[in-house]
Design an enzyme around this catalytic site. Structure first.
Site, short mmCIF file in Angstrom:
data_model
loop_
_atom_site.label_atom_id
_atom_site.label_comp_id
_atom_site.label_asym_id
_atom_site.label_seq_id
_atom_site.Cartn_x
_atom_site.Cartn_y
_atom_site.Cartn_z
CG ASP A 7 31.78 37.44 45.78
OD1 ASP A 7 31.13 36.62 46.46
OD2 ASP A 7 32.42 37.12 44.76
CG ASP A 9 34.15 31.65 46.88
OD1 ASP A 9 35.18 31.04 47.20
OD2 ASP A 9 33.08 31.55 47.51
#
Length: 221
Positions: A7, A9
Site C-alpha cells: 500500500d 498511504d
C-alpha cells in the site's frame, strides 16, 4: 512467495494526516460537515468513492467530480511545496524487499499522486507494477486493486504478501487471497477485527526484513 505488494498511504507515505487536513478544509470551505468517523471511513476508498461521499454524505455543495479535482489539486500542491512526507524507513524497506522479490503497489491514491510520490522519492524503478483504485471498479475493502496488481505482476495473488496499515486495506488484501503483513499507523490504528487478518504485525518498516516477510508467508500457508 512470488511478489510483495505495498500500500502507499499510511505505509510508505505519512499522507493520512495530510489527506485529513486537506479534505477537512475542503469540506468546511464548501458548506459540508465533517463527522467523527469520517477519516476512518475514507481510508481505502477510491477517488470516485470518497468524492461522492464528501459531496453526498457530508453536504459539500459541489458535484463529486469537482470535489475530486479540487482535493487532488490541493494534495499535489502540498507535495510540491512541502515535499513527500515519507514514513521512517520507507525507502530502505522498499529497496530491501525489491532486491529479493518483484514489488507491486496497490494504492487508493489517484494515479497523478502515485506518480509524483514515486518520482520524488526515487522509487519508481523499484516497482514492477502499480495500481490506483481509479483503475478498478471498486476501492478497498474490496480486493480489486490487489487482484489487478497481481495480474500486472503476472503472479498468483495467493503467492503474494501484501503490506498494509488501514482496516480497509487489510480487508482488501485478505479478500484478494494474499498473505497480509500489517504495519499499523500510530495515529490511525486499524480495527481489531481487521488486524486479526494479518499473518504478521510489524512494529514499523524497520521490522520489515526479507527474512521476516518470508517467514510470515510460510506461516500463512
Amino acid at each position: 512467495m512470488s511478489a510483495v505488494v505495498f500500500d502507499l498511504d499510511g505505509v510508505l507515505v505519512d499522507s493520512e494526516p495530510v489527506w485529513e487536513e486537506v479534505r477537512r478544509a475542503f469540506v468546511a470551505d464548501h458548506g459540508g460537515q465533517w463527522q467523527p468517523d469520517t477519516q476512518q471511513r475514507l481510508m481505502g476508498m477510491s477517488t470516485s468513492e470518497w468524492a461522492a461521499y464528501l459531496s453526498g454524505e457530508l453536504g459539500v455543495r459541489l458535484p463529486a467530480d469537482e470535489v475530486a479535482r479540487g482535493v487532488v489539486a490541493h494534495m499535489a500542491r502540498r507535495y510540491e511545496d512541502g515535499g513527500v512526507p515519507l514514513m521512517p524507513g520507507a525507502v530502505d524497506a522498499v529497496r530491501r524487499l525489491a532486491a529479493r522479490w518483484p514489488l507491486g503497489l496497490a494504492s487508493s491514491s489517484p494515479r497523478v499522486l502515485i506518480d509524483v510520490v514515486l518520482d520524488r522519492t526515487g522509487l519508481t524503478a523499484s516497482f514492477k507494477a502499480t495500481v490506483s483504485t481509479e483503475e478498478v471498479a471498486r476501492g478497498k475493502p474490496e480486493p480489486d486493486g490487489y487482484l489487478l496488481a497481481a495480474e500486472r505482476l503476472g503472479v498468483d495473488p495467493a503467492a503474494c504478501a501484501a503490506v498494509e496499515d488501514s482496516s480497509n486495506g487489510l480487508r482488501s488484501a485478505y479478500a484478494a487471497g494474499m498473505r497480509v503483513i500489517a504495519v499499523p499507523h500510530p495515529r490511525y490504528p486499524p480495527a481489531p477485527d481487521a488486524l486479526a487478518l494479518a499473518t504478521y504485525v510489524a512494529d514499523d518498516l524497520g521490522d520489515l526484513t526479507p527474512e521476516r516477510v518470508a517467514a510470515a508467508m510460510r506461516t500463512g500457508t
